[in-house]
Design an enzyme around this catalytic site. Structure first.
Site, short mmCIF file in Angstrom:
data_model
loop_
_atom_site.label_atom_id
_atom_site.label_comp_id
_atom_site.label_asym_id
_atom_site.label_seq_id
_atom_site.Cartn_x
_atom_site.Cartn_y
_atom_site.Cartn_z
N VAL A 1 0.88 -1.18 0.00
CA VAL A 1 0.00 0.00 0.00
C VAL A 1 0.91 1.22 0.00
O VAL A 1 1.75 1.39 0.89
CB VAL A 1 -0.94 0.03 1.22
N GLU A 2 0.74 2.07 -1.02
CA GLU A 2 1.52 3.29 -1.15
C GLU A 2 0.71 4.44 -0.57
O GLU A 2 -0.35 4.79 -1.09
CB GLU A 2 1.81 3.51 -2.64
N ILE A 3 1.18 4.98 0.54
CA ILE A 3 0.49 6.08 1.21
C ILE A 3 1.12 7.39 0.74
O ILE A 3 2.33 7.58 0.87
CB ILE A 3 0.59 5.95 2.74
#
Length: 813
Positions: free
Chosen positions: A544-546
């Site tokens: 997951v790229e925040i």
């Protein structure tokens, strides 16, 4: 330690019958009414139990004490409370060794957590030894950090032999031994349990039993390759070990790895059902003087005859060649050890296992895979990205997902699987119903595959409700928008959500390329706007790229980070910028592959070269998986970054033809390749000549090295730009994103680890040659030029063993 001390409440055995004997850094040895000994695993320097050098020494000390008390059964009654008469030489030496150990331990008492009681082992009548854990897990394996630093194969072999010897001592005890497995047992933990005569496991689906060493570039080195086939058979052992896999207790019981499944679900607070059931079962066996026969596998003809084992070896090697393309030496070495050890004596098999373990431990592949493990562990710590300890994530009780398509319903399924209530919204009820059906089908499929019970599946399905209204969003703490990639649409959705939610609600968008900062310009609370980029399929890919916008608060980032961890994902935090991190690097990789097609190079040569390099699939096939429409939109967004991402007119024209023809890739059954109704690739699209100007019969050959240099070196170059622009905070963030978001060759340690292996100066030299031949898009980034000039590395602290070839040692077979 006084004799009336009791175990911690995590192991609630009756304190009135317990006598602590040894308190060591990783183990407490206790006696229960002098008839049952408990080896309680409790690593006092960490949250989990590890099989490290300290544990080996502590278990050895426990076995010294236990063995010192063994004598022929007819002597017990006459010797309790007295000095043993006429002890054997073996017993004499054991007692002497124990006394020496006791003296050494007392000398260490002021320096470490060690205590030795005055209980004389000869005055006991231990009838059974139970190995249990005071931690939530049982034992999670070896000390990877310690193993990582070992570059001498002989030393690694010696360490393996020491672990083997102490577990062999445990397996040869004269009384029954029970591994009471209350939590996950992996690697050395499972090997410890296999050294016991019986394995009783909590009947809990959250428990995992496995041997994941292959994933770290080594093999089980404490007897796992030797004992597992003798318990469950060679074929099943190969399946588990060669894949570095794990299994649930129910399957382990079915295979014979676990002898008994013990009820473990507490009925009321402080029930501690598992430990009570274990003790009751042991007491019953001790009182009755009767212990069941331990499980032994009876092999079939394939395993027992050399011809059958040869067939198994050939099939397994073919599968490994297909899966690893020869890039991962560990599974081949493990196959060798399994086959040799199955029909050899245990001592010979253990010796060979340790030898091959040592050879693997000194390879660069093992160090690279361990580095990937460290990246993953580092991602579990929020402090990696948020340094202020006062920042706390807010509590999240309910989620809303906007967009019930494949991605949106996949995200909703993730939360439902963790039993978090979800409201799934879309603009039409038919879209919502389709999304809900996708979720139901996914959970029912788990039941069919026996990965879930019908009751559990229904509970999870019930976590998701759907609708077309905004009103239910008022109860949601976090909104995840998963609509199509259109900035104006996303802005409207954000504004509508803010009208129907309290000020505390976080709005996160699953965009893969669009600016978070620009999106937040229409928000009344821009500090609550953040990117939460899942990768498709969301239920499978771990990253997951925040994305932090210009005004996104630390609390918002912390909340999304914690939420990602709850889902079992691997989060990274990056700053806003076109394509963020992963899609920006991936974009330049795919664009260069497309350019090679335009230059009439053989598509199959391009994809084969990249698969041989270590990519999970070729670049052209990946474009089909992403979708040509998605790839085209992403490419258009990235063009703002300049010449490196510019597409020529011919390339744009060809892409337009592909899109207009409906050749969008896997999802439409045709792209650069064709796919059947089951999604299986069927070869190249016969219309490529007309649509993309590509004639396969006249395609030019291209060297694999040229393909890799043209596709992979620009990725390194783009990563350097990203670091200079502060999109990513460090090289570890880049490699975490590329390995877990794109599957970049793990055995190479990551994209920038690969750059280090080449040498940054060599990367610059190769880029300059490409620049001279193909143009400015290959011009080395300023950061690379500075690093090359100063002789710097992206990971200066990483272990580099160079070209050691221990993995290629000659097979015994």
């Amino acid at each position: 330690m006084s004799s009336n001390s009791s175990l911690p409440s995590s192991i609630p055995l009756p304190s009135s019958t317990l006598t602590p004997v040894l308190t060591l850094p990783t183990i407490t040895l206790l006696l229960d009414s002098t008839l049952i000994a408990y080896i309680a695993l409790n690593n006092r320097s960490g949250n989990v139990n590890l099989m490290n050098q300290q544990f080996v020494e502590d278990l050895d000390a426990c076995l010294d004490w236990l063995e010192a008390g063994f004598m022929p059964a007819h002597q017990h009654a006459s010797t309790v409370g007295k000095a043993a008469s006429g002890p054997t030489e073996t017993l004499q030496s054991q007692l002497k060794r124990f006394k020496e150990m006791k003296k050494q331990r007392k000398e260490q008492l002021k320096k470490s957590d060690v205590n030795v009681s005055n209980v004389d082992p000869r005055h006991t009548n231990v009838q059974c030894v139970v190995v249990l854990s005071e931690k939530e897990s049982w034992m999670v394996g070896a000390d990877i950090f310690g193993l990582y630093g070992i570059t001498d194969g002989k030393l690694a072999t010696q360490i393996s032999r020491e672990g083997q010897k102490v577990l062999q001592r445990l397996s040869e005890l004269k009384i029954p031994t029970v591994a009471a497995i209350n939590g996950t047992a992996l690697g050395g933990g499972l090997e410890l349990s296999m050294a016991c005569k019986y394995r009783w496991c909590a009947n809990d689906s959250s428990v995992q039993l496995g041997l994941p060493e292959i994933q770290l570039g080594v093999l089980p080195g404490a007897g796992g390759c030797v004992r597992l086939p003798r318990l469950i058979g060679l074929e099943e052992a190969m399946k588990l070990i060669l894949a570095g896999g794990s299994m649930r207790p129910e399957k382990a019981h079915k295979l014979g790895l676990v002898d008994e499944l013990i009820d473990s679900k507490d009925r009321f607070p402080d029930d501690h059902r598992f430990f009570k059931n274990v003790r009751n079962k042991v007491v019953k066996m001790v009182d009755g003087g009767s212990f069941p026969k331990s499980h032994e596998h009876s092999g079939g003809w394939l395993e027992e005859f050399w011809a059958g084992r040869y067939l198994m070896k050939r099939t397994a090697k073919q599968n490994l060649d297909k899966m690893t393309r020869g890039n991962y030496p560990a599974p081949y070495a493990a196959l060798d050890v399994l086959l040799y050890g199955y029909k050899s004596s245990v001592p010979d098999a253990l010796k060979y296992e340790a030898q091959r373990f040592g050879q693997l431990a000194e390879t660069q592949v093992s160090k690279n895979l361990m580095s990937i493990f460290f990246l993953r562990e580092n991602a579990k710590k929020m402090s990696t990205y948020i340094k202020n300890p006062n920042v706390k994530p807010m509590e999240v009780k309910r989620i809303s997902v906007i967009g019930a398509g494949v991605m949106g319903s996949g995200i909703a399924q993730l939360f439902a699987n963790k039993r978090t209530p979800v409201y799934l919204k879309d603009i039409k009820q038919e879209f919502v119903d389709k999304g809900l059906k996708q979720i139901r089908d996914a959970f029912e499929k788990q039941v069919t595959k026996k990965r879930s019970t019908p009751q559990s599946a229904e509970q999870k399905i019930g976590m998701v409700v759907g609708g077309i209204e905004y009103v239910p969003l008022g109860d949601c703490d976090v909104i995840i928008e998963a609509a199509v990639e259109n900035m104006n649409l996303k802005k409207r959705i954000l504004q509508d959500c803010e009208k129907n939610t309290p000020e505390s609600t976080i709005f996160s968008t699953n965009t893969s390329t669009l600016s978070i900062t620009e999106l937040a310009t229409v928000s009344k609370r821009p500090d609550k706007v953040v990117g939460m980029h899942f990768f498709n399929p969301a239920t499978v890919l771990p990253l997951v790229e925040i994305i932090r916008g210009a005004k996104t608060s630390d609390e918002t980032v912390a909340t999304i980070y914690q939420l990602s961890l709850k889902l079992g994902k691997i989060p990274i935090v990056v700053n806003d910028g076109p394509g963020f991190l992963v899609n920006r690097i991936l974009g330049i990789y795919l664009l260069e592959a497309m350019r090679m097609i335009q230059e009439k190079y053989n598509i199959e040569h391009i994809d084969t070269a990249l698969k041989d390099f270590g990519m999970p699939m070729g670049a052209i096939r990946l474009i089909d998986e992403v979708g040509l429409d998605v790839a085209s939109h992403s490419g258009d967004t990235l063009e703002v970054l300049g010449e490196r991402f510019k597409k020529d007119d011919k390339g744009k024209e060809n892409m337009k033809k592909m899109l207009e023809s409906g050749s969008l890739g896997h999802k439409t059954g045709k792209g650069f390749f064709m796919y059947d109704k089951d999604g299986k690739m069927q070869g190249l699209n016969p219309r490529l000549k007309k649509l993309a100007g590509y004639d396969h019969s006249r395609a030019k050959n291209i060297k694999a090295k040229t393909v890799v240099n043209r596709c992979v070196l620009p990725m390194i170059n783009e990563a350097a730009y990203i670091l200079d622009e502060k999109i990513a905070k460090d090289a570890g963030t880049v490699d975490t994103g590329m390995v877990f978001g794109t599957g970049f060759a793990p055995f190479r340690g990551g994209l920038l680890a690969y750059a280090d292996s080449l040498g940054v100066d060599q990367v610059v030299t190769r880029l300059q040659k490409l620049e001279k031949k193909y143009g400015n898009r290959f011009k080395p980034a300023p950061l690379l030029l500075r690093m090359a000039k100063n002789g710097e590395k992206f990971f200066p602290q990483r272990v580099n063993v160079g070209s050691k070839k221990g993995s290629s040692a000659q097979s015994k077979l």
